[in-house]
Enzyme design. Structure first.
Site, PDB file in Angstrom:
ATOM      1  N   TYR A 142      77.188 -12.997 107.815  1.00  0.00           N
ATOM      2  CA  TYR A 142      77.813 -12.395 106.638  1.00  0.00           C
ATOM      3  C   TYR A 142      76.724 -11.830 105.744  1.00  0.00           C
ATOM      4  CZ  TYR A 142      80.539 -12.025 102.287  1.00  0.00           C
ATOM      5  OH  TYR A 142      81.152 -11.563 101.138  1.00  0.00           O
ATOM      6  N   ASP A 237      68.228 -11.368 105.982  1.00  0.00           N
ATOM      7  CA  ASP A 237      69.113 -11.674 104.862  1.00  0.00           C
ATOM      8  C   ASP A 237      68.914 -13.156 104.539  1.00  0.00           C
ATOM      9  OD1 ASP A 237      71.047 -12.170 103.031  1.00  0.00           O
ATOM     10  OD2 ASP A 237      72.703 -11.307 104.182  1.00  0.00           O
ATOM     11  N   LYS A 265      71.818 -16.194  95.514  1.00  0.00           N
ATOM     12  CA  LYS A 265      72.130 -17.616  95.359  1.00  0.00           C
ATOM     13  C   LYS A 265      71.047 -18.379  94.561  1.00  0.00           C
ATOM     14  CE  LYS A 265      75.687 -17.572  98.769  1.00  0.00           C
ATOM     15  NZ  LYS A 265      75.776 -16.759  99.968  1.00  0.00           N
TER      16      LYS A 265
HETATM   17  C1  PLP Z   1      76.418 -15.307 100.043  1.00  0.00           C
HETATM   18  C2  PLP Z   1      75.762 -14.346 100.957  1.00  0.00           C
HETATM   19  C3  PLP Z   1      75.742 -12.969 100.705  1.00  0.00           C
HETATM   20  C4  PLP Z   1      76.514 -12.340  99.582  1.00  0.00           C
HETATM   21  O1  PLP Z   1      76.030 -12.717  98.327  1.00  0.00           O
HETATM   22  P1  PLP Z   1      77.010 -12.577  97.052  1.00  0.00           P
HETATM   23  O2  PLP Z   1      76.149 -13.009  95.912  1.00  0.00           O
HETATM   24  O3  PLP Z   1      78.185 -13.457  97.325  1.00  0.00           O
HETATM   25  O4  PLP Z   1      77.401 -11.146  96.964  1.00  0.00           O
HETATM   26  C5  PLP Z   1      75.003 -12.163 101.546  1.00  0.00           C
HETATM   27  N1  PLP Z   1      74.327 -12.676 102.582  1.00  0.00           N
HETATM   28  C6  PLP Z   1      74.329 -13.992 102.864  1.00  0.00           C
HETATM   29  C7  PLP Z   1      73.525 -14.506 104.011  1.00  0.00           C
HETATM   30  C8  PLP Z   1      75.060 -14.863 102.071  1.00  0.00           C
HETATM   31  O5  PLP Z   1      75.089 -16.154 102.381  1.00  0.00           O
END
Ligand code: PLP
Length: 430
Positions: A142, A237, A265
């Site tokens: 994701y 990511d 995060k």
């Molecule tokens: C949570 C998450 C996102 C998205 O971040 P948001 O602050 O919710 O937009 C993107 N990549 C990864 C790996 C994530 O865990």
């Protein structure tokens, strides 16, 4: 009806599905969501007066527990000087310097307001830098809700993507190619079949978003080599793994240098913050230094920077945090394994550092197809049994749990006990 139920009923008339982010609605596990009133250290408190031990921690940011004093103090100090200027500040320079210092591959960094923003910007930069259009992502990873990432695998293992949500155009989907996680041969085939067209390969270096899934030995190295061979950029990511699996994220832990890194995060200490950064030559294409446009009215917001700086400084200066998280994570995983044995189950636990998932399947889980073999009704019953015992898990099988330093040994024992009982209860209800 409980207060949470009442609030949820009302919320559903005002907010789509009653929540501002889908997973919060508990649809994957049944029941109704708890409305949270406050949190302190390892505990959440809901509107119904119940206390829960935290194993989500706001999906990661509260790695030092809730209402962590140094972060709170930084925010209290900052709010006396107005909330936003839309002009450069000293804190943004300090933040950039700290990120460059902590994250091995990052030489320059741009602050944004969420992980989604970070990944959307990173692929635009990759496309601008390489003058190529396509990207490769992995099934089950994701990367936020940007159009280019809401792509399902087409038929067959290695194909063009198709939209995974109404509203994503076929044209956008055509530029996103998907491969199974941990499958180097598929990536190689995609790169060969789309010769000189792939701008970037983006992945979670350790996946949190199909449950916790680890890269197999050689996978990350192999992707790095393939990217170099084909002139595609490698984007890690690290929105979830950054500042969690090590102070320098998964790239420090595995010793792999991506070209670009996205963060979120933990980086905001609980405030809405994201960032993307990487090689200076690549980041220099970002406006106003270069032609790739990206902007934000509230980007680098001084209150958010204060919280993030306090969080990252603490993590940078206290390596023992990571030792503690390793120990707590191992104890929990070990305890959960014993619980499975007692329940006569041969299910899979994936664990690394402060991330882990109990998969309700006997298959090993190395990719999304394997994760999907889980017994989801059983997970729902298990989740509700844990909640009843005061343990707040992620309300979906396809999520990782996130441990904080606020978890004491005593709480770990409580959670392990709750796990044993909940497994038995969930099985008995079948
Ligand atoms: C949570 C998450 C996102 C998205 O971040 P948001 O602050 O919710 O937009 C993107 N990549 C990864 C790996 C994530 O865990």
């Amino acid at each position: 009806m409980t207060t949470s139920e009442q609030l949820f009923e009302k919320a559903k008339t005002l907010i789509p599905g009653g929540v501002n982010s889908p997973v919060r609605a508990f649809r994957a596990v049944g029941g109704h969501p708890l409305f949270i009133k406050s949190a302190q250290g390892p505990y959440l408190y809901d509107e119904d007066g119940q206390q829960y031990i935290e194993l989500i921690n706001s999906w990661g940011p509260m790695i030092l527990g809730h209402a962590f004093e140094p972060v709170e103090k930084a925010v209290r100090d900052a709010i006396q000087h107005s909330f936003s200027f839309g002009a450069p500040t000293r804190k943004e320079v300090e933040m950039a310097e700290l990120i460059v210092d902590m994250v091995p591959s990052v030489e320059m960094v741009r602050m944004v307001n969420s992980g989604t923003e970070a990944t959307m910007a990173a692929i635009r930069v990759a496309r601008g830098f390489t003058s190529r259009d396509k990207i490769i992502k992995f099934e089950g990873c994701y990367h936020g809700h940007g159009d280019s990432f809401l792509i399902a695998a087409g038929s067959g293992a290695v194909t063009m993507g198709v939209p995974d949500s109404p509203g994503v155009t076929k044209a956008t989907a055509a530029d996103t190619l998907t491969a199974p996680y941990n499958d180097l041969a598929s990536v190689e085939k995609l790169l060969d079949n789309n010769y000189n067209q792939v701008a970037a390969v983006i992945l979670e270096p350790v996946v949190g978003n199909m449950g916790c899934v680890l890269p197999e030995p050689g996978f990350l190295e192999g992707i790095r080599t393939l990217c170099d061979k084909h002139g595609a950029l490698l984007i890690f990511d690290e929105v979830m793994t950054g500042f969690r699996l090590a102070a320098g994220g998964a790239q420090e832990r595995f010793g792999i240098r991506p070209d670009l890194t996205t963060m979120g995060k933990i980086i905001g200490g609980g405030m809405p913050v994201g960032a993307y950064g990487g090689r200076a030559d690549i980041m220099s294409v970002v406006s106003p230094a270069g032609p790739v446009y990206q902007a934000g009215t509230l980007s680098g917001n001084p209150i958010a920077m204060s919280a993030g700086l306090a969080m990252l400084r603490y993590l940078n200066e206290h390596p023992e945090v990571y030792t503690q998280l390793e120990e707590t994570g191992s104890k929990l995983a070990e305890g959960f394994r014993k619980g499975l044995v007692k329940a006569g189950l041969n299910y899979t636990i994936n664990h690394i550092g402060s991330m882990f998932t109990l998969f309700m399947t006997e298959r090993s889980v190395t990719n999304f197809a394997e994760a999907k073999t889980c017994d989801l009704p059983l997970f729902g019953r298990y989740f509700r049994a844990m909640l009843k015992r005061g343990v707040y898990l992620a309300p979906s099988q396809f999520e990782s749990l996130f441990i904080s330093t606020a978890l004491t040994n005593e709480l770990v024992e409580q959670i392990i006990q709750a796990n044993e009982e909940s497994l038995q209860e969930a099985l008995a209800e079948a």
